[in-house]
Scaffold this active site. Structure first.
Site, mmCIF file in Angstrom:
data_model
loop_
_atom_site.group_PDB
_atom_site.id
_atom_site.type_symbol
_atom_site.label_atom_id
_atom_site.label_comp_id
_atom_site.label_asym_id
_atom_site.label_seq_id
_atom_site.Cartn_x
_atom_site.Cartn_y
_atom_site.Cartn_z
ATOM 1 N N HIS A 102 -9.711 4.492 3.829
ATOM 2 C CA HIS A 102 -8.804 3.655 4.642
ATOM 3 C C HIS A 102 -9.046 3.464 5.988
ATOM 4 O O HIS A 102 -9.292 2.020 6.624
ATOM 5 C CB HIS A 102 -7.382 4.441 4.474
ATOM 6 C CG HIS A 102 -6.930 4.809 3.032
ATOM 7 N ND1 HIS A 102 -6.502 3.730 2.306
ATOM 8 C CD2 HIS A 102 -6.647 5.881 2.434
ATOM 9 C CE1 HIS A 102 -5.680 4.298 1.226
ATOM 10 N NE2 HIS A 102 -6.305 5.699 1.238
HETATM 11 O O1 RIB Z 1 -2.160 6.608 3.744
HETATM 12 C C1 RIB Z 1 -3.492 6.478 4.098
HETATM 13 C C2 RIB Z 1 -3.645 7.038 5.626
HETATM 14 O O2 RIB Z 1 -2.707 8.373 5.644
HETATM 15 C C3 RIB Z 1 -5.016 7.150 6.085
HETATM 16 O O3 RIB Z 1 -4.985 7.227 7.719
HETATM 17 C C4 RIB Z 1 -5.325 8.504 5.846
HETATM 18 O O4 RIB Z 1 -6.051 9.426 6.831
HETATM 19 C C5 RIB Z 1 -3.751 9.269 6.093
HETATM 20 O O5 RIB Z 1 -3.688 9.409 7.713
#
Ligand code: RIB
Ligand code: CA
Length: 316
Positions: A242
Site C-alpha cells: 500500500h
Molecule cells: O489499509 C492499509 C493501510 O493501513 C496501510 O497504510 C497500512 O500500513 C496500514 O497503516
C-alpha cells in the site's frame, strides 16, 4: 531541479517501511522529517520501527518525531494481525540506537510548515491522519504552506479492508481524514482501489532478497511476513504494497491514473464509519477535493522499488 521537500507521517508497518526506504533511496526527494502516529501498532512501536528503518537505510541522522498516541475522537484500533506484534515482524532486528526528537510531531509540523514558503512542502501521510489534522486545527495558517498531500487511505469500488466499507487508516481516525478532505489542500489519494492492483509476487520478493546485504535480507523478510495475511485472507497470489504508492507517485506519476472527484468521510454511522464516499459520477455537483487514483502500471511500480533499493544498498 531542487529535490522536492516532503514529510512522511507514518505508522510502520512493513509497507510503511518500504515507503520510507523508497523515499530515502531517491535523490529527487528531500525528506525533512518522519512523524510517527499510532496505527498498525501503538505509538512506542511505530517510533521504534521508524528508527529501525532509518538505520537500515543508513540514515541515523533522520529527524523522527513522536506524534499522537490515539485518534482525535475514537479509541485506537491496531493491526497486529497483519503486521505482527512488533509491527515490523519478519526480520530479526537489533534494538535501534538513533535518537528521537524532543518536540511533539504536531508542534514540529506547525513549526516546520510555518517557516516554509507557501506550497513548499508535500505531506505524505500513510497511516491514520491524526497528526496532520491536529496540526491543521492547532494552526490553520499552515494550510497554504502545504503544496500537496499524497496519502494512502480509503477505498470505494473495492470496499474496505477493516470493515466491509472502510479502509484501516481512515477507519482508525475518520474525523482526522474528514479534516483533511475539508482542508482545501490539493490531495492525491492512493486508495485500496489502486493498491489492490499491485500485488507482490514471490519472484519479486526474491528479487528484493537478491539486492543483497541487510537491505535485501530484511526487506524480503518483512515482505514475506507481511504478504502472508492478504494471501490467506483474500486468496490472492500476493499481498498489496500500500504505502510505497505515495512515494512512487511523487517519483513517477506517469505510473498512475485517476480522476478528480469529491470525497466525504462517514463520521456518524457505526455501520459505515470511516467509509470514503466517492462521488465518482458527480451526483452532488460539488467541487472535487481530491485526485482519486485507481490505475497503476504494476510492473513499473515494483521495478522502481527494486531498482531504487538496489541503488541504496550499493551506496551503503
Ligand atoms: O489499509 C492499509 C493501510 O493501513 C496501510 O497504510 C497500512 O500500513 C496500514 O497503516
Ligand atoms: Ca501505514
Amino acid at each position: 531541479m531542487a529535490p522536492r521537500k516532503i514529510i512522511i507521517d507514518t505508522d510502520p508497518g512493513q509497507d510503511d517501511a518500504l515507503a520510507i526506504l523508497l523515499a530515502l533511496a531517491s535523490p529527487e526527494l528531500d525528506v525533512l522529517g518522519i512523524t510517527c502516529i499510532a496505527g498498525n501498532v501503538p505509538l512506542p512501536l511505530t517510533i521504534r520501527n521508524a528508527q529501525l528503518v532509518c538505520e537500515l537505510a543508513g540514515r541515523p541522522d533522520m529527524k523522527i518525531f513522536a506524534g499522537c498516541e490515539r485518534p482525535m475522537v475514537r479509541d485506537l484500533v491496531t493491526a497486529e494481525i497483519v503486521h505482527g506484534e512488533t509491527g515490523l515482524d519478519g526480520p530479526a532486528w537489533d534494538e535501534p540506537t538513533m535518537g528521537v526528537q524532543e518536540m511533539h510531531a504536531v508542534d514540529w509540523l506547525v513549526t516546520e510548515l510555518m517557516s516554509a514558503e507557501d506550497g513548499e512542502i508535500t505531506l505524505c501521510p500513510v497511516g491514520p491522519i491524526t497528526n496532520v489534522a491536529m496540526a491543521m486545527v492547532r494552526e490553520p495558517r499552515i494550510i497554504p504552506k502545504i503544496g500537496e498531500i499524497v496519502t494512502m487511505g480509503g477505498g470505494f469500488f473495492v470496499g474496505g479492508n477493516t470493515t466491509p466499507v472502510a479502509e484501516f487508516n481512515v477507519y482508525v481516525d475518520p474525523h482526522a481524514a474528514d479534516v483533511m478532505y475539508r482542508s482545501g489542500i490539493p490531495i492525491v489519494t492512493m486508495p485500496l482501489d489502486v493498491t489492490h492492483e499491485a500485488l507482490m509476487s514471490p519472484e519479486w520478493i526474491e528479487s528484493m532478497r537478491a539486492i543483497g546485504g541487510d537491505i535485501g535480507e530484511k526487506t524480503a523478510a518483512m515482505l514475506s511476513f507481511y504478504g502472508r495475511y492478504d494471501i490467506a485472507r483474500y486468496g490472492t497470489r500476493g499481498g498489496p504494497l500500500h504505502d510505497p504508492a505515495t512515494i512512487a507517485y511523487l517519483l513517477q506519476p506517469e505510473l498512475y491514473g485517476g480522476k478528480d472527484v469529491f470525497v466525504e468521510v462517514e463520521t456518524h454511522s457505526e455501520l459505515t464509519m470511516g467509509m470514503t464516499v466517492v462521488d465518482y459520477w458527480d451526483r452532488f455537483e460539488k467541487e472535487p477535493n481530491c485526485r482519486w487514483i485507481s490505475e497503476v502500471d504494476s510492473d513499473g511500480f515494483f521495478e522502481l522499488i527494486r531498482e531504487r533499493l538496489a541503488n541504496l544498498a550499493a551506496a551503503l
